[in-house]
Design an enzyme around this catalytic site. Structure first.
Site, mmCIF file in Angstrom:
data_model
loop_
_atom_site.group_PDB
_atom_site.id
_atom_site.type_symbol
_atom_site.label_atom_id
_atom_site.label_comp_id
_atom_site.label_asym_id
_atom_site.label_seq_id
_atom_site.Cartn_x
_atom_site.Cartn_y
_atom_site.Cartn_z
ATOM 1 N N GLN A 142 -9.868 3.488 0.889
ATOM 2 C CA GLN A 142 -8.818 5.123 1.026
ATOM 3 C C GLN A 142 -8.129 4.730 -0.308
ATOM 4 O OE1 GLN A 142 -9.539 7.491 4.143
ATOM 5 N NE2 GLN A 142 -9.134 9.116 3.482
ATOM 6 N N PHE A 143 -7.726 4.948 -1.019
ATOM 7 C CA PHE A 143 -6.880 5.270 -1.742
ATOM 8 C C PHE A 143 -5.015 6.207 -1.325
ATOM 9 C CE2 PHE A 143 -9.250 7.829 -4.502
ATOM 10 C CZ PHE A 143 -8.002 9.036 -5.412
ATOM 11 N N THR A 144 -6.247 7.744 -1.140
ATOM 12 C CA THR A 144 -5.842 8.673 -0.158
ATOM 13 C C THR A 144 -4.188 8.426 1.072
ATOM 14 O OG1 THR A 144 -7.324 9.523 0.841
ATOM 15 C CG2 THR A 144 -7.488 9.975 -1.392
#
Length: 163
Positions: free
Chosen positions: A79-81
């Protein structure tokens, strides 16, 4: 690296309406990778995920057992966010590692986690895909971990190994 860990009764991840992975009792772990993360960050997060005491022991005493102690399952989802910064009301993800490097780093993370635990109990979603994650929280218990090196690079604050 950042890991948002949720203790769950069950969790599953789907892509295009198809379940790609599911677990029963254990941990659902959202993994964020900073653009400057390296092997030390990876090793720290793996060690913490496996050893953080989020479960009751066999006599019911809280916060005494780890996922390893309980032989629970782990569902990891990239989850890059998790490495966002808000610019006004719009998220900016410049602190996240780029997709090609992050894919390799995430694969190394999974390999390291499986090396130090039971491989068959470590599952994951589909890197870079649009996923739907269903969880049934247990508690709820949610813990945010961040590797010490990553905190310094991304200018954030959080827990350290000594706390």
């Amino acid at each position: 690296m950042r890991a948002l860990i949720q203790r769950v009764r069950r969790a599953q991840v789907s892509v295009n309406g198809e379940i790609v992975s599911s677990i029963e009792k254990g941990l659902c772990v959202l993994i964020g990778i900073c653009r400057d993360d390296g092997p030390v960050d990876l090793e720290y997060i793996v060690r913490k995920i496996l050893n953080v005491r989020l479960f009751d022991d066999d006599s019911g005493v809280r916060w005494k057992s780890s996922v390893k102690d309980k032989q629970g399952e782990i569902l990891c989802i990239s989850q890059f966010t998790l490495y966002h910064e808000l610019k006004g009301n719009k998220p900016d993800f410049h602190n996240s590692m780029g997709p090609d490097a992050a894919r390799s780093f995430y694969d190394n993370f999974l390999a390291e986690l499986r090396k130090h635990y039971k491989s068959e109990l470590v599952k994951d979603g589909k890197f870079g895909e649009y996923m739907q994650v269903e969880i049934e929280n247990d508690g709820p218990v949610t813990i945010m971990l961040e590797s010490p090196n990553s905190k310094n690079k991304a200018g954030s604050k959080g827990e350290t190994d000594n706390e």
